[in-house]
Design a protein around this motif. Structure first.
Motif, PDB file in Angstrom:
ATOM      1  N   LYS A  84       0.817  -1.120  -0.088  1.00 37.11           N
ATOM      2  CA  LYS A  84      -0.129  -0.105   0.074  1.00 37.11           C
ATOM      3  C   LYS A  84       0.760   1.239   0.179  1.00 37.11           C
ATOM      4  O   LYS A  84       0.647   2.170  -0.533  1.00 37.11           O
ATOM      5  N   GLU A  85       1.815   1.195   0.831  1.00 34.61           N
ATOM      6  CA  GLU A  85       2.810   2.335   0.821  1.00 34.61           C
ATOM      7  C   GLU A  85       3.439   2.690  -0.551  1.00 34.61           C
ATOM      8  O   GLU A  85       3.722   3.769  -0.936  1.00 34.61           O
ATOM      9  N   LEU A 119       4.258  -4.253 -13.649  1.00 34.81           N
ATOM     10  CA  LEU A 119       3.528  -4.748 -12.289  1.00 34.81           C
ATOM     11  C   LEU A 119       3.356  -3.139 -11.606  1.00 34.81           C
ATOM     12  O   LEU A 119       4.078  -2.325 -11.589  1.00 34.81           O
ATOM     13  N   LEU A 120       2.033  -3.206 -11.036  1.00 38.30           N
ATOM     14  CA  LEU A 120       1.496  -1.913 -10.226  1.00 38.30           C
ATOM     15  C   LEU A 120       1.209  -2.231  -9.121  1.00 38.30           C
ATOM     16  O   LEU A 120       0.463  -2.904  -8.780  1.00 38.30           O
ATOM     17  N   PHE A 121       1.797  -1.466  -7.970  1.00 37.53           N
ATOM     18  CA  PHE A 121       1.519  -1.648  -6.742  1.00 37.53           C
ATOM     19  C   PHE A 121       0.322  -0.843  -6.498  1.00 37.53           C
ATOM     20  O   PHE A 121       0.069   0.487  -7.196  1.00 37.53           O
ATOM     21  N   THR A 122      -0.803  -1.269  -5.733  1.00 38.73           N
ATOM     22  CA  THR A 122      -2.085  -0.486  -5.579  1.00 38.73           C
ATOM     23  C   THR A 122      -2.373  -0.311  -4.191  1.00 38.73           C
ATOM     24  O   THR A 122      -1.966  -1.341  -3.252  1.00 38.73           O
ATOM     25  N   HIS A 123      -3.466   0.189  -3.574  1.00 41.37           N
ATOM     26  CA  HIS A 123      -4.068   0.283  -2.272  1.00 41.37           C
ATOM     27  C   HIS A 123      -4.535  -1.218  -2.017  1.00 41.37           C
ATOM     28  O   HIS A 123      -4.586  -1.430  -0.921  1.00 41.37           O
ATOM     29  N   ARG A 124      -4.770  -1.975  -2.950  1.00 39.44           N
ATOM     30  CA  ARG A 124      -5.655  -3.055  -2.470  1.00 39.44           C
ATOM     31  C   ARG A 124      -4.797  -4.282  -2.796  1.00 39.44           C
ATOM     32  O   ARG A 124      -4.957  -5.603  -2.503  1.00 39.44           O
ATOM     33  N   GLY A 125      -3.599  -4.210  -3.462  1.00 34.43           N
ATOM     34  CA  GLY A 125      -2.690  -5.259  -3.779  1.00 34.43           C
ATOM     35  C   GLY A 125      -1.839  -4.995  -5.027  1.00 34.43           C
ATOM     36  O   GLY A 125      -1.454  -4.029  -5.157  1.00 34.43           O
ATOM     37  N   LEU A 126      -1.637  -5.996  -5.719  1.00 34.19           N
ATOM     38  CA  LEU A 126      -0.647  -5.784  -6.975  1.00 34.19           C
ATOM     39  C   LEU A 126      -1.637  -6.032  -8.180  1.00 34.19           C
ATOM     40  O   LEU A 126      -2.733  -6.867  -8.457  1.00 34.19           O
ATOM     41  N   SER A 127      -1.203  -5.167  -9.212  1.00 37.45           N
ATOM     42  CA  SER A 127      -2.144  -5.249 -10.446  1.00 37.45           C
ATOM     43  C   SER A 127      -1.068  -4.951 -11.548  1.00 37.45           C
ATOM     44  O   SER A 127       0.069  -5.252 -11.187  1.00 37.45           O
ATOM     45  N   GLY A 128      -1.439  -4.530 -12.730  1.00 40.19           N
ATOM     46  CA  GLY A 128      -0.795  -4.418 -13.951  1.00 40.19           C
ATOM     47  C   GLY A 128      -0.681  -5.790 -14.657  1.00 40.19           C
ATOM     48  O   GLY A 128      -1.236  -6.795 -14.291  1.00 40.19           O
ATOM     49  N   PRO A 129      -0.388  -5.663 -16.130  1.00 41.27           N
ATOM     50  CA  PRO A 129      -0.339  -6.605 -16.874  1.00 41.27           C
ATOM     51  C   PRO A 129       0.185  -7.964 -16.351  1.00 41.27           C
ATOM     52  O   PRO A 129      -0.290  -9.382 -16.511  1.00 41.27           O
TER      53      PRO A 129
END
Ligand code: FDA
Length: 393
Positions: free
Chosen positions: A205-206, A228-238
């Motif tokens: 989240k940080e 890869l994308l860090f998000t407030h809910r977890g990990l996302s991105g392709p």
């Protein structure tokens, strides 16, 4: 009773293309959808630019009990065939990465092309129309719509998967398959962000908003090199969406934040070259500052490269190249791009998409157990399976 040759339920990617193909052959086609507009998922796809196909499409980019079922449809109406239509229509497009083709301007151009094809082919499109029941009497289907019954010689189910219920996704197609005694492979959300327990999530989240491009994400032998994308809910991105289609509850995934580098060798060489540099400074050449700070704090690293033993450098390198995570779940159908599973391929004939046990009944697009990787493959499956059915109905 309203009589048609072909009734198609679902005016998404597959339903629209199949309807136009059947209409062009002179069939009387009625296309119904409960949504206000046709092709809603096309509109939001590819960030509004629609990744409408992939030049590298083959059966190998599909998950299914039998991916080879896709070979014939993908050959008969290929990525190049769809690209030909896009070119003819003068829709400008570009290859973004890994063979993925996107509209330069807007996904709406693809919808407009399909709508024009429907009109030219004389298809009747009825939106905001729900289906209340389907019966087969003799060799005809009787379908109960809001305000009338329709009798059809052929019934094509193109109602897509369960993802994004807010946009009108339903389990209609799967339920109808079951009603007619067809086997449905268990469904689950795919191409979906992964979620984690509180202790793993806190540092992620940080870093919300930070992207790493590319990383290598793996689960067992399957791996993807994408962002890869860090998000407030977890990990996302392709990269995460891709691996989510292969991930199952209890599995671990591994992230290499620096694929293509031997970071241990790089750090050792940097130490030899100039040991007075801070570890952060060197890592900052490879990774975003926030990620570097996060790893440095987590590993309690302070001081210069010269203070780091080989053992410490190895631990740090492993942290960057072999980050092991155990997701607790996914964001589910709420945000999933597609649905894994669906009408079993062994119930269908891939020359027509007709149900072997129920003559006259066809399933096309995402409702079938044929799920593509991220990258335009799912639309190509929709186009190919729809074209095949469009020639047969
Ligand atoms: P689709 O979902 O398109 O259409 C089904 C239609 O049936 C809908 O119009 C729905 O309203 C209707 N329907 C459902 N139940 C009904 C009922 N009971 N009665 C009447 N109508 C009913 N793929 C890709 O290749 N490239 C991309 O860029 C993207 N991007 C993307 C982004 C997002 C956010 C999502 C959610 C998905 C994607 N996809 C994608 C996946 C792609 O959108 C998907 O695989 C195709 O739209 C599937 O086409 P279908 O025609 O099978 O279903």
């Amino acid at each position: 009773m309203h009589k048609v040759d072909v009734l198609i339920i679902g005016a998404g990617a597959a339903g629209m293309l199949a309807a136009a193909e059947a209409g062009k052959r002179g069939r009387r086609v009625l296309l119904v959808d409960h949504a206000k507009k046709a092709g809603d998922k096309i509109r939001i796809s590819g960030g509004g630019r629609c990744n409408f196909t992939n030049v590298n499409t083959s059966f190998k980019q599909f998950l299914s009990e039998n991916p080879r079922f896709a070979i014939s449809p993908l050959k008969r109406f290929s990525a190049q065939d769809f690209i030909g239509r896009v070119r003819e229509r003068k829709i400008a497009f570009h290859e973004k990465t890994l063979g993925q083709l996107f509209c330069d301007e807007s996904a709406q151009q693809i919808i407009d092309m399909l709508l024009d094809d429907l009109r030219d082919a004389g298809v009747e499109l009825r939106l905001k129309t729900s289906v209340h029941g389907v019966q087969k009497t003799g060799d005809r289907f009787v379908v109960e719509l809001d305000d009338e019954q329709v009798e059809a010689e052929k019934l094509v189910v193109a109602t897509g998967g369960k993802s994004i219920p807010k946009m009108g996704a339903t389990s209609f197609g799967y339920d109808l398959a079951s009603q007619f005694g067809l086997r449905v492979v268990e469904t689950r959300p795919a191409l979906v962000p992964l979620t984690f327990d509180q202790s793993t999530l806190a540092p992620i989240k940080e870093l919300a908003g930070v992207a790493l491009d590319p990383v290598q994400v793996s689960r067992g032998k399957v791996q993807f090199n994408e962002a890869l994308l860090f998000t407030h809910r977890g990990l996302s991105g392709p990269a995460i969406l891709q691996i989510s289609s292969f991930w199952r509850e209890g599995d671990q995934i591994k992230v290499n934040m620096l694929p293509g580098y031997d970071i241990f060798d790089q750090l050792r060489a940097a130490r030899q070259d100039n040991g007075k540099r801070a570890v952060q400074t060197v890592l900052g050449q490879f990774l975003p500052k926030r990620v570097v700070e996060f790893v440095i704090n987590e590993q309690n690293i302070s001081g210069n490269l010269a203070d780091m033993s080989d053992k410490k450098l190895r631990t740090l390198s492993d942290r960057l190249a072999q980050w092991v995570l155990k997701p607790t779940g996914s964001e589910g159908y709420r945000t999933a791009e597609v649905t894994l599973g669906g009408v079993a391929t062994d119930e269908l004939d891939n020359r027509t998409m007709e149900a072997k046990k129920v003559p006259g009944l066809y399933f096309i697009g995402e409702v079938v157990d044929m799920t593509g990787w991220l990258g335009g493959y799912n639309f190509q499956w929709a186009w190919s399976s729809a074209w095949v059915a469009g020639q047969a109905v």
